[in-house]
Design an enzyme around this catalytic site. Structure first.
Site, PDB file in Angstrom:
ATOM      1  N   HIS A  28      -6.055   1.804  -1.312  1.00  0.00           N
ATOM      2  CA  HIS A  28      -6.048   0.449  -1.844  1.00  0.00           C
ATOM      3  C   HIS A  28      -4.609   0.055  -2.153  1.00  0.00           C
ATOM      4  O   HIS A  28      -3.743   0.901  -2.383  1.00  0.00           O
ATOM      5  CB  HIS A  28      -6.898   0.364  -3.119  1.00  0.00           C
ATOM      6  N   TYR A  86       0.843  -1.194   0.000  1.00  0.00           N
ATOM      7  CA  TYR A  86       0.000   0.000   0.000  1.00  0.00           C
ATOM      8  C   TYR A  86       0.883   1.251   0.000  1.00  0.00           C
ATOM      9  O   TYR A  86       1.903   1.289   0.694  1.00  0.00           O
ATOM     10  CB  TYR A  86      -0.895   0.035   1.241  1.00  0.00           C
ATOM     11  N   LYS A 137      -4.106  -4.367  -9.735  1.00  0.00           N
ATOM     12  CA  LYS A 137      -2.798  -4.245  -9.099  1.00  0.00           C
ATOM     13  C   LYS A 137      -1.726  -4.702 -10.075  1.00  0.00           C
ATOM     14  O   LYS A 137      -1.983  -5.516 -10.956  1.00  0.00           O
ATOM     15  CB  LYS A 137      -2.720  -5.097  -7.828  1.00  0.00           C
TER      16      LYS A 137
END
Length: 313
Positions: free
Chosen positions: A256, A248, A288
């Site tokens: 997020h 993070y 991600k």
């Protein structure tokens, strides 16, 4: 980013069964705010005891978090089972008397608070009376139904007698009860950790209360964790997203994760094409990028490779 120890006494990480727990809420706040570590809460809250979404103390730290804190001289490891002392009978009796005295004091405070509580408004009184009338009517209807069902068992010559009025249950008293719990743990009378505190990982290993890291892969995880932490990142468990960590850019309560990270024991570790494709696609689906973090055990350095799925044509 500097990894020097903040000012103040070291945090006490209480180790039991090779796991490090934090019970002091002030230490928990310092671990998150000052040291940028999250840990995992494992205790149930008194008013939410049947769920596992919101948990309370103690906090359990990841082994990498423990190694980071101890190596930064920000924490010491405590052999928690050895720190507990066995009280004598006289001490137990004295403690019981003190607890009884404290309970009586709290009861007196509650009684005084109830006596001094402000009077109810007219609207509140009206609503209470309506609730009492509804309960009374429900109780009378229930009693009448029970009497009617038992009427067949009585002789025909008996005279039906209406059921006696059932008293409504007492109305609840609008009193707020407050239980005072200290925000920080004070030294307990039968707890002494001065003789079983360890300031280094090696001394804790020699005492047999800690064993992490014990091999190359665990050293690699500690090195990667420190490398990401020194860049200002917060880390959490990443097993749900196919990696060792979630990375993070700030506190997970506000951000997020931008990356899921996998730890490799060497910068030249072999990877199959299927692993690369799986990491890339899974990271993209969960919004991600996937980090492959190679640990060089000789140079004590980390190299990073980012994988992201992309379309062709």
């Amino acid at each position: 980013m500097s990894s020097t120890r903040p000012s103040g006494p070291p945090l006490h990480l209480r180790v039991a069964n090779k796991k490090a727990y934090v019970w002091d809420v002030e230490d928990i706040a310092a671990i998150r705010a000052k040291h940028r570590l999250c840990g995992v809460f494992t205790g149930t809250l008194p008013h939410l005891s049947q769920q596992n979404l919101f948990l309370g103390v103690p906090m359990v730290l990841l082994p990498e978090e423990v190694v980071l804190l101890v190596e930064n001289e920000s924490a010491v490891l405590i052999d928690d089972p050895k720190a507990h002392l066995e009280p004598s009978v006289a001490e137990l009796q004295r403690w019981s008397a003190q607890e009884n005295e404290l309970a009586q004091l709290r009861l007196a405070q509650l009684a005084a608070a109830a006596k001094d509580s402000p009077a109810m408004s007219d609207e509140a009184v009206r609503k209470r009376k309506e609730r009492e009338l509804k309960r009374k009517a429900a109780a009378e209807a229930k009693a009448a139904a029970e009497a009617a069902s038992s009427e067949s068992a009585e002789t025909h010559s008996s005279i039906f007698k209406p059921p006696e009025e059932v008293a409504a249950p007492p109305a609840p008293v609008d009193v707020q009860y407050t239980v005072v719990i200290p925000a920080s743990s004070t030294p307990f009378e039968w707890y002494n950790d001065s003789a079983c505190a360890y300031t280094t990982i090696q001394s804790a290993k020699d005492a047999g209360i800690w064993e992490y890291p014990s091999d190359l892969h665990e050293r690699a995880k500690c090195g990667v964790f420190r490398g990401l932490w020194e860049q200002g990142m917060f880390m959490g468990g990443g097993i749900k997203f196919g990696g060792d960590y979630l990375v993070y850019p700030g506190d997970p309560l506000r951000y997020h994760a931008h990356f899921s990270a996998s730890v490799l024991d060497s910068p030249t570790s072999a990877l199959t094409p299927m692993e690369i494709v799986a990491h890339g696609r899974l990271g993209t689906v969960t919004k991600k990028s996937h980090l492959l973090c190679g640990w060089d055990d000789e140079k004590k350095d980390v190299s990073y490779l980012s994988i992201e799925w992309a379309g062709f044509g």
